[in-house]
Write an enzyme that holds these catalytic residues in place. Structure first.
Site, PDB file in Angstrom:
ATOM      1  N   ASP A 128       0.805  -1.221   0.000  1.00 13.89           N
ATOM      2  CA  ASP A 128       0.000   0.000   0.000  1.00 13.89           C
ATOM      3  C   ASP A 128       0.838   1.272   0.000  1.00 13.89           C
ATOM      4  O   ASP A 128       0.310   2.361  -0.251  1.00 13.89           O
ATOM      5  CB  ASP A 128      -0.927   0.023   1.217  1.00 13.89           C
ATOM      6  CG  ASP A 128      -2.042  -1.004   1.120  1.00 13.89           C
ATOM      7  OD1 ASP A 128      -2.355  -1.432  -0.013  1.00 13.89           O
ATOM      8  OD2 ASP A 128      -2.595  -1.381   2.170  1.00 13.89           O
ATOM      9  N   GLN A 274      -2.087  -8.920  -6.661  1.00 15.90           N
ATOM     10  CA  GLN A 274      -1.221  -7.743  -6.568  1.00 15.90           C
ATOM     11  C   GLN A 274      -0.012  -7.972  -5.667  1.00 15.90           C
ATOM     12  O   GLN A 274       1.007  -7.314  -5.822  1.00 15.90           O
ATOM     13  CB  GLN A 274      -2.019  -6.547  -6.021  1.00 15.90           C
ATOM     14  CG  GLN A 274      -3.132  -6.098  -6.932  1.00 15.90           C
ATOM     15  CD  GLN A 274      -4.178  -5.312  -6.170  1.00 15.90           C
ATOM     16  OE1 GLN A 274      -4.095  -4.098  -6.067  1.00 15.90           O
ATOM     17  NE2 GLN A 274      -5.166  -6.004  -5.615  1.00 15.90           N
TER      18      GLN A 274
END
Length: 342
Positions: A128, A274
């Site tokens: 993130d 991801q």
């Protein structure tokens, strides 16, 4: 000196590169021995560990995941958690810990250093990219690459069928993946947790693209929410750090777009793709450098610090600074991307 190593939180491309660098330099230059604790903080609670030597880290540089496992275990949630950690460290004859993780994992490390005197050095890990005090975290570049490739592919199928395609990416509190992948992939709307979105405005952007004879692609963070509404969650259960399971906002938005505009809309949720698989060259480079500098911090006895990237330099910062606040997408960067919406 024997050093413990753990990887906490979700898996992330580049974890093995960090482990490899820590062990190679620690053994070759500092004469350290290493113990890897299984599955993050759970290994310290349960006393599950494995030796790490140069032979055990051979060939792991390009591998995704982590050879010592990971979990979202919060040892501070257990009444006797700190005592069990001390017992495990004593039994394994470990003098210090290198803690590789994100906000939650490093938050525990900071608590152990500041309140309990357990020596820890931190390494920032999260796809993130939301940890303060470092320009980038490893894993982020790989995640953006995966998401960008997905957006590129979605454009062609969207145009073939003249439908809206919504791509949901990870990002609980910060929209860095959505912003970077959306801008790199030419998305027609990027929706992030930092900016609650107006559904009617998004539908207007979609109509604008169809009038230009193009089918739009929307990139949305899993933590994004409408200006009049709440987070979309899978269920009400939480992990040991109190986080609910997100995902579902993409399907919700596609349904709203279809109902309000009459244009067919579909959703692609990238999810764990991801953070799985081989790390990018940048993430291997960054993770390796973090590992090299983390083991030097252990040698220097500089506990309570985290290695961080500032420009092209690896520096040490207090772990407390890294976990005090999340690094979120600033308005100026989001407004740059807004030129391409609709």
């Amino acid at each position: 000196m024997r050093v413990g190593v753990l990887t906490g939180g979700g898996d992330c491309p580049g974890l093995n590169a960090v482990i490899r660098a820590i062990v190679r330099k620690g053994v070759q230059e500092h004469g350290f021995a290493f113990t890897g604790f299984r599955d993050g903080w759970r290994g310290l609670l349960d006393g599950t560990a494995r030796p790490l030597d140069i032979a055990s880290v051979h060939g792991i540089l390009p591998l995704g995941g982590t050879i010592i496992g990971a979990s979202r275990t919060n040892p501070l949630a257990a009444e006797d958690g700190v005592d069990r950690i001390r017992e495990t460290l004593a039994r394994e004859d470990v003098d210090a810990l290198v803690v590789i993780g994100g906000e939650d994992t490093l938050g525990v490390a900071n608590e152990l250093v500041e309140r309990h005197g357990i020596p820890c050095v931190g390494v920032p890990k999260t796809i993130d990219n939301d940890l303060s005090a470092t320009d980038f975290t490893f894993g982020f570049d790989t995640a953006v690459g995966v998401a960008t490739q997905a957006v590129d592919r979605l454009h062609t199928t969207a145009d073939s069928h003249m439908r809206v395609l919504v791509c949901e990416v990870m990002g609980r509190h910060s929209g860095w993946i959505a912003l970077h992948a959306g801008l790199a992939g030419g998305a027609d709307a990027i929706l992030v947790p930092e900016r609650p979105f107006d559904v009617d405005q998004v539908c207007g952007w979609m109509d604008s693209r169809f009038r230009a004879s193009h089918a739009p692609v929307v990139v949305i963070s899993e933590g994004a929410k409408p200006s009049e509404g709440d987070l979309v969650v899978k269920d009400a259960s939480t992990d040991s750090f109190g986080h609910v399971r997100l995902s579902g906002i993409g399907d919700w938005l596609a349904g709203e777009i279809e109902a309000r505009t009459g244009h067919e809309a579909r959703t692609t949720v990238l999810g764990h793709t991801q953070r799985g698989g081989t790390p990018s060259a940048f993430d291997r480079w960054l993770a390796t450098r973090f590992g090299l500098h983390a083991v030097d911090a252990v040698r220097d006895g500089d506990f309570g610090t985290m290695v961080a990237l500032h420009g092209t330099d690896i520096v040490r910062v207090p772990i407390a600074d890294a976990v005090a606040t999340l690094k979120t997408v600033p308005d100026v960067l989001y407004e740059e991307a807004g030129v391409f919406f609709g």
